[in-house]
Design an enzyme around this catalytic site. Structure first.
Site, PDB file in Angstrom:
ATOM      1  CG  ASP A 188      -0.262   0.075   2.550  1.00 51.37           C
ATOM      2  OD1 ASP A 188       0.575   0.983   2.721  1.00 51.37           O
ATOM      3  OD2 ASP A 188      -0.539  -0.747   3.450  1.00 51.37           O
ATOM      4  CG  HIS A 202       7.405  -7.973  -0.117  1.00 51.53           C
ATOM      5  ND1 HIS A 202       6.913  -8.469   1.067  1.00 51.53           N
ATOM      6  CD2 HIS A 202       8.662  -8.465  -0.223  1.00 51.53           C
ATOM      7  CE1 HIS A 202       7.832  -9.219   1.652  1.00 51.53           C
ATOM      8  NE2 HIS A 202       8.906  -9.229   0.898  1.00 51.53           N
TER       9      HIS A 202
END
Ligand code: OAD
Length: 255
Positions: A120, A135
């Protein structure tokens, strides 16, 4: 290590504050727990995504090869969730820590590197600037044919699966199980861990490698370790100070 029990927390918070006040180069490693209070589900533990879904069905290159539409439906759902939430006090405290260290910096080195496993963008939306996404990022799409990568915040993406101008399928630019991390991002994270005086680990189960090796790399190079987590983790016994509780309660107290 300084005690974990509830009655030790005030002194642990002061100990963590003292440690933070002594250093000028910090690495922060965050995981899903830092976004939990914003309403983004974590992966493990009660309510975790990997309790409801099998990672091998949704977060591997093989799963995407078998059923790209299914994988995209899951990422579309997660994009919708992330678009609808706001940074919480933990994200804001980390942005404030970066701003404070920058304001007090005397040497031309980056005083804080925030390494996150989260896909996010809540750290950036809270004001953090030196963010490494180990990631990947859920708002970036990468073409499986020409490799072109674009930032795309449309919610929902339609049609699914999305297709590049070159005709190949687009995929989320995130790291799936079985894939390597982006080498430049990983090298930058390792460099920062080796050069820092303190590593602050927040809201990660510290189970997924290589991300989970960063605190050990920093410790090996002589850094101190503060951990903030709702639950104990494999890192807890190695922490100089371990604060057990919600990141959104504890991190603002550290400043
Ligand atoms: P996990 O879901 O494994 O761990 C979340 C951690 O946050 C746990 O240790 C919780 O106890 C803690 N936690 C939960 N809520 C918290 C709160 N409000 N305050 C403080 N701590 C809290 O998530 P990650 O460690 O981020 O990778 O998982 C690592 C990687 O595994 C993810 O990036 C993802 C996943 O599979 C990929 O998809 C490649």
């Amino acid at each position: 290590m300084i005690g974990l029990s509830a009655e030790c927390q005030p002194s642990s918070v002061s100990a963590a504050r003292r440690l933070l006040a002594e250093v000028s180069r910090v690495v922060v490693l965050t995981g899903a727990g830092v976004s939990e209070e914003s309403g983004v589900p974590t992966f493990r533990g009660p309510g975790g995504l990997w309790r409801q879904f099998r990672p091998e069905d949704l977060a591997t290159p093989e799963a995407f090869g078998r059923d790209p539409r299914l994988v995209w439906e899951w990422y579309n759902w997660r994009r919708e969730k992330i678009a609808a939430v706001e940074p919480n006090p933990a994200h804001r405290a980390l942005a404030e820590l970066e701003a404070r260290l920058k304001a007090g910096a005397t040497a031309p080195v980056r005083p804080l590197t925030l390494v996150t496993q989260n896909v996010d963008d809540l750290h950036e939306r809270a004001g953090s600037r030196s963010v490494l996404h180990l990631h990947g990022e859920i708002w970036r799409l990468r073409c499986t044919g020409c490799g072109r990568e674009d930032y795309d915040r449309r919610v929902p993406l339609d049609p699914l699966p999305p297709v590049c101008a070159c005709g190949s399928l687009l995929r989320p630019a995130v790291v799936w199980f079985g894939e390597a991390l982006a080498p430049d991002t990983w090298d930058a994270a390792v460099g920062a861990a080796q050069a820092c005086e303190l590593v602050l680990v927040v809201g990660t189960s510290a189970l997924v490698y290589p991300a989970a090796s960063l605190p050990a790399i920093a410790l090996q190079a002589g850094a101190r370790l503060i951990e903030v987590n709702r639950d104990p983790t494999p890192l807890t016994p190695r922490a100089d100070v371990s604060l057990q509780g919600k990141a959104g309660d504890l991190l603002p107290q550290l400043l």
